[in-house]
Scaffold this active site. Structure first.
Site, PDB file in Angstrom:
ATOM      1  CG  ASP A  10      -1.946   1.091   1.214  1.00 16.57           C
ATOM      2  OD1 ASP A  10      -2.383   1.474   0.108  1.00 16.57           O
ATOM      3  OD2 ASP A  10      -2.323   1.567   2.296  1.00 16.57           O
ATOM      4  CG  ASN A  58      -6.607  -2.493  -4.927  1.00 16.28           C
ATOM      5  OD1 ASN A  58      -5.857  -3.369  -4.508  1.00 16.28           O
ATOM      6  ND2 ASN A  58      -6.667  -1.302  -4.342  1.00 16.28           N
TER       7      ASN A  58
END
Length: 166
Positions: A10, A58
């Protein structure tokens, strides 16, 4: 030495933005970081390295970025295959592979097959994952077994449930 190390991938896009670079460059740098981490983990004797690479959330990113991430994954598999095998890295993919693009599924099958005999370290890539979808999938699989008559509800416990998780 820990038996299992897990990393959530991330912040690569934010890192790139802070440096005045395109988000893609951040993701590319993330791949370089993985290479360094994997070599160190392998050298130290870590048994499992799990990278949380692409969650179901995502898919909500801009299509251009998602397409770029899928291409980066396929390119990384092609470019890293020989080195992974030479280093004894067994690659496994966890998550919902069925709903991944066809090209990604093909690359996943190849990397898992090509590294199946490797035994120095297990690299697990969590793709298209979420805890909720994993739990729902496990419950559905248990229900299918009950309906098929191969599992009794009396035999469903934590261990049985665990066998249906990714």
């Amino acid at each position: 030495v820990p038996a299992h190390v897990a990393i959530i991938m991330d912040g690569n896009g934010r890192w790139a933005k802070e440096k005045g670079m395109e988000r893609y460059e951040g993701h590319r740098k993330g791949v370089e970081s993985v290479r360094t981490i994997l070599k160190a983990a392998n050298r130290k004797g870590v048994g499992y390295l799990t990278l949380y690479v692409f969650s179901t959330e995502n898919w909500g990113r801009p299509k251009e970025e998602v397409d770029m991430l899928m291409e980066l994954l396929c390119r990384s598999i092609r470019n890293e295959m020989a080195e992974l095998k030479a280093e004894g890295v067994r690659v496994r993919i966890t998550g919902d592979k069925v709903n991944m693009p066809a090209e990604v599924r093909e690359h996943i099958e190849i990397i898992e097959k090509e590294t199946a005999g490797c035994s120095n370290i297990n690299l697990q890539l969590a793709l298209n994952y979420s805890s909720r979808s994993e739990i729902i999938r496990a419950v559905r699989l248990l229900a299918e077994d009950v309906v098929a008559g191969t599992l009794s509800t009396d035999n469903i416990d934590a261990e049985t449930f665990n066998t249906r998780l990714y």
